[in-house]
Write a protein that holds these residues in place. Structure first.
Motif, mmCIF file in Angstrom:
data_model
loop_
_atom_site.group_PDB
_atom_site.id
_atom_site.type_symbol
_atom_site.label_atom_id
_atom_site.label_comp_id
_atom_site.label_asym_id
_atom_site.label_seq_id
_atom_site.Cartn_x
_atom_site.Cartn_y
_atom_site.Cartn_z
ATOM 1 N N UNK A 13 4.523 -3.861 -8.990
ATOM 2 C CA UNK A 13 3.914 -2.554 -9.220
ATOM 3 C C UNK A 13 3.474 -1.937 -7.901
ATOM 4 N N UNK A 14 3.823 -0.648 -7.707
ATOM 5 C CA UNK A 14 3.438 0.040 -6.489
ATOM 6 C C UNK A 14 4.522 0.031 -5.436
ATOM 7 N N UNK A 15 5.661 -0.583 -5.741
ATOM 8 C CA UNK A 15 6.755 -0.615 -4.768
ATOM 9 C C UNK A 15 7.991 0.007 -5.375
ATOM 10 N N UNK A 16 8.781 0.699 -4.520
ATOM 11 C CA UNK A 16 10.027 1.299 -4.971
ATOM 12 C C UNK A 16 11.128 0.255 -4.981
ATOM 13 N N UNK A 20 9.877 -0.629 -0.460
ATOM 14 C CA UNK A 20 8.837 0.150 0.213
ATOM 15 C C UNK A 20 7.773 0.524 -0.800
ATOM 16 N N UNK A 21 6.506 0.642 -0.364
ATOM 17 C CA UNK A 21 5.450 0.989 -1.320
ATOM 18 C C UNK A 21 5.619 2.396 -1.861
ATOM 19 N N UNK A 22 5.468 2.541 -3.152
ATOM 20 C CA UNK A 22 5.429 3.861 -3.777
ATOM 21 C C UNK A 22 3.990 4.344 -3.617
ATOM 22 N N UNK A 23 3.764 5.184 -2.621
ATOM 23 C CA UNK A 23 2.395 5.527 -2.263
ATOM 24 C C UNK A 23 1.654 6.276 -3.360
ATOM 25 N N UNK A 24 2.364 6.998 -4.186
ATOM 26 C CA UNK A 24 1.691 7.695 -5.285
ATOM 27 C C UNK A 24 1.078 6.679 -6.246
ATOM 28 N N UNK A 40 -2.503 -1.930 1.510
ATOM 29 C CA UNK A 40 -1.116 -1.466 1.551
ATOM 30 C C UNK A 40 -1.055 -0.023 2.042
ATOM 31 N N UNK A 41 -1.955 0.800 1.507
ATOM 32 C CA UNK A 41 -2.013 2.214 1.889
ATOM 33 C C UNK A 41 -2.324 2.345 3.376
#
Length: 200
Positions: A13-16, A20-24, A40-41
């Protein structure tokens, strides 16, 4: 690494899909107080934030401070982020630029205050000397010093300071051109100052 993950293994969860992290999504987790998500942010945005700040502030030490303030802002304001208003990168960049500009303005305002204070102190010192001279004009010492002036200097200073006449009125009373009166008064006051030992 993303390439080492089995094809059928779900992306955390939170990664594309590219790892890479899905920042949204990360931002949503940060908004709920997830410190791991904030880590992570931070890793994803800190270089961007610092790069923007140092271009505006130019001083590295101050830029590092401002960048830290921006990251704290992102932690505190995470709940206000809306994906439909733009990417997390854009949102962070906007906050970083605003913070950097605020720091530059604050530094400029501080410098302006310092200059104004120095000017006030200089003016105060000048006024104190002027007041000292004016007070001493009533003293016997000044009367003695007046006797050391030329006749025209003595008359001009006496008319101006004892009788309150303007340059023009002094000039008319002494039938002397105004420029000459101004020069004689200036020279006379300098001699008075030296005679009385008044220092600036």
């Amino acid at each position: 690494m993303a390439g080492d993950r089995p094809v059928n293994q779900p992306v955390p969860s939170g990664y594309g899909r590219a790892g890479r992290p899905d920042l949204a999504q990360v931002m949503q987790r940060v908004a709920h107080g997830d410190k791991e998500a904030f880590s992570t942010l931070y890793d994803a945005l800190a270089p961007l934030v610092f790069g923007i700040v140092i271009k505006v502030v130019r001083d590295r030490a101050q830029s590092e401070e401002v960048a830290q303030e921006v990251m704290i802002d992102l932690w505190r304001q995470a709940g206000r982020y809306r994906a439909d208003s733009g990417s997390v990168n854009t949102w962070a960049a906007t906050i970083a630029h605003r913070r950097a500009v605020d720091r530059v303005r604050s530094a400029q305002a501080s410098a302006d205050r310092d200059r104004a204070q120095a000017a006030r102190e200089h003016r105060t010192a000048f006024d104190e000397v002027a007041e000292q001279v004016e007070t001493r004009l009533e003293s016997e010492q000044v009367r003695r010093c007046l006797r050391g002036l030329t006749e025209l200097q003595h008359q001009a200073v006496t008319l101006a300071y004892y009788q309150g006449l303007t340059y023009r009125e002094v000039a008319e009373a002494l039938r002397t051109p105004i420029p000459t009166i101004k020069t004689r008064m200036r020279d006379g006051l300098i001699r008075l100052r030296d005679c009385m030992g008044v220092t600036t």
